[in-house]
Write a protein that holds these residues in place. Structure first.
Motif, short mmCIF file in Angstrom:
data_model
loop_
_atom_site.label_atom_id
_atom_site.label_comp_id
_atom_site.label_asym_id
_atom_site.label_seq_id
_atom_site.Cartn_x
_atom_site.Cartn_y
_atom_site.Cartn_z
N TYR A 179 0.77 -1.14 0.21
CA TYR A 179 -0.02 0.27 -0.07
C TYR A 179 0.93 1.25 0.04
N ALA A 180 2.02 1.11 0.90
CA ALA A 180 2.70 2.35 1.07
C ALA A 180 3.38 2.75 -0.48
N ARG A 181 3.89 1.45 -0.99
CA ARG A 181 4.46 1.75 -2.64
C ARG A 181 3.59 2.50 -3.50
N SER A 182 2.27 2.00 -3.43
CA SER A 182 1.19 2.38 -4.50
C SER A 182 0.87 3.95 -4.20
N PHE A 183 0.84 3.99 -2.89
CA PHE A 183 0.56 5.50 -2.36
C PHE A 183 1.74 6.48 -2.78
N SER A 184 3.00 6.14 -2.71
CA SER A 184 4.08 6.94 -3.30
C SER A 184 4.08 7.17 -4.72
N MET B 115 -7.39 7.76 -14.17
CA MET B 115 -7.56 6.31 -14.37
C MET B 115 -6.28 5.88 -14.93
N ARG B 116 -5.35 6.63 -15.76
CA ARG B 116 -4.07 6.23 -15.73
C ARG B 116 -3.06 5.88 -14.54
N LEU B 117 -3.19 6.68 -13.77
CA LEU B 117 -2.45 6.66 -12.36
C LEU B 117 -2.71 5.57 -11.42
N ILE B 118 -4.11 5.21 -11.31
CA ILE B 118 -4.74 4.01 -10.94
C ILE B 118 -4.17 2.80 -11.56
N GLY B 119 -4.14 2.77 -12.83
CA GLY B 119 -3.53 1.58 -13.46
C GLY B 119 -2.12 1.30 -13.28
N GLU B 120 -1.40 2.42 -13.09
CA GLU B 120 0.09 2.25 -12.61
C GLU B 120 0.32 1.86 -11.20
N ALA B 121 -0.57 2.42 -10.27
CA ALA B 121 -0.40 2.43 -9.04
C ALA B 121 -0.87 1.07 -8.35
N GLU B 122 -1.95 0.60 -8.99
CA GLU B 122 -2.62 -0.87 -8.36
C GLU B 122 -2.25 -1.73 -9.08
N LYS B 123 -2.16 -2.88 -8.20
CA LYS B 123 -1.27 -3.98 -8.79
C LYS B 123 -2.35 -4.97 -9.05
N PHE B 124 -3.79 -4.79 -9.20
CA PHE B 124 -4.76 -5.73 -9.41
C PHE B 124 -5.78 -5.05 -10.29
#
Ligand SMILES: C=C(O[C@@H]1C=C(C(=O)O)C=C[C@H]1O)C(=O)O
Length: 364
Positions: free
Chosen positions: A99-104, A275-284
């Motif tokens: 979570y911390a990684r995705s947040f950053s 939407m693009r950033l969600i695609g990059e940050a979330e791994k699912f």
């Protein structure tokens, strides 16, 4: 009824509208994948709609095989109440670090002004969720959250989902369309109402977006009320309510849905970049989480955002938990907010499990 669907393996839909006593259920017959821009209340009369987070993916219309039945939800054990003393177990370090990684990833993009708000979601997996307790979990959600849209459905093309959503997406009733801008989260026991700048901004951006979509469709005469605090389980959110005449988008309801979805309550602002950033940050893949769903009936429809929900499978439940990130967000607070959101379903899962087998819930 729900027990029969589960044991026979037949696809089904069950839902309880906010404020209503009765729930409805039906066995699913015909199914139609479609693009939400094609939606009209006439063409989808009597269907239950489930649309995924990503507009580019198919939505599904599920029709009853025969009739829709009333479902008693108060016949189950009344004594099981939401367990206020429920404590959410600690999660694994790995989950916390992911979570911390995705947040950053999101924070860096926000700091570089690529976007103003992005909703970051994560998953939480609960093991040992036996199928036979699910009807009671549904019933208990109906009783614990009288103002939520409570749903439980299963179809091979959509999956098995259950949830208690506090968020209207778009509703048409009596020639009126209603939507809301819902965001910002506090624990309900903190009665203070002095919402800070960060909270006002994250909710304000949802409102700005709704105003923009209405403008795009030439709708200038509309009622707008709020923001005001609203309670959802153990949380309080800020909500602005919108109402306008349905005839304003009579021939473009589908396109309107497509423009409105996803709002920055679950996506972000501006929409495409979020939407693009969600695609990059979330791994699912979010799948149907943060999409919308609900029934269509006689020219009217009630669609809700698929949040406070879980995907069920093989004796487990996967909860999806999101929260809006802005430049002022603090990682530790956002993490805690996702845990607070998990309580909506976990406290009920926990009490039903305790009632059946005196067992606590386990996280993977
Ligand atoms: C995204 C979720 O909830 C949304 C996000 C909120 C927030 O960021 O404060 C509040 C309400 C919902 O619009 C969720 O519950 O998963």
């Amino acid at each position: 009824m729900l027990e029969d669907y589960l044991t026979s393996g037949n696809p089904f839909v069950a839902y309880r509208l906010p404020g209503e006593k009765q729930a409805y259920s039906f066995q699913v017959g015909k199914v139609q994948p479609f693009s939400i821009s094609e939606f009209t209340p006439e063409a989808f009369d009597n269907a239950f709609i489930a649309a995924p987070f990503q507009v580019s993916k198919s939505a599904f219309a599920l029709w009853p095989v025969s009739g829709i039945s009333l479902l008693e939800t108060e016949t189950y054990n009344r004594e099981i109440r939401e367990n206020k003393s429920f404590r959410l177990p600690q999660e694994r370090d790995e989950v916390r670090q992911d979570y911390a990684r995705s947040f950053s990833v999101i924070r860096e993009a926000l700091n570089a002004h690529a976007a103003d708000k992005v909703v970051l979601a994560r998953r939480l997996e609960v093991t040992d969720v036996p199928e036979h307790i699910l009807p009671q979990v549904f019933s208990q959600l109906c009783q614990s959250y009288p103002n939520a849209f409570v749903y439980f459905f299963d179809h091979p093309q959509v999956g098995r989902w259950m949830g208690a959503s506090p968020e209207t997406f778009l509703e048409k009733e009596n020639h009126t369309l209603k939507t809301v801008a819902l965001a910002a989260t506090r624990r309900s026991e903190l009665q203070r109402e002095d919402w800070n700048m960060k909270e006002l901004e994250e909710q304000g951006l949802v409102s700005v977006f709704v105003d923009e979509v209405l403008k795009e469709y030439g709708i200038s005469a509309y009622q707008k009320n709020g923001p005001e605090p609203v309670r959802a389980g153990s949380m309080i959110h800020l909500k602005t309510s919108y109402e306008f005449e349905a005839c304003k988008i009579k021939d473009s309801v589908g396109r309107f849905l497509q423009s409105l979805h996803p709002t920055p309550a679950v996506g972000g602002y501006p929409k495409d970049m979020a939407m693009r950033l969600i695609g990059e940050a979330e791994k699912f893949d979010r799948g149907f989480y943060s999409g919308f769903l609900g029934p269509v009936n006689k020219g009217e429809f009630r669609f809700f955002v698929n949040i406070r929900s879980m995907k069920l499978g093989e004796e487990k439940a996967v909860l999806y938990l999101g929260g809006g990130i802005t430049r002022d967000s603090k990682e530790a607070n956002e993490w805690e907010e996702t845990r607070l959101k998990a309580r909506t379903l976990l406290s009920v899962l926990h009490s039903v499990k305790q009632n059946y087998s005196n067992e606590a819930i386990h996280l993977r």
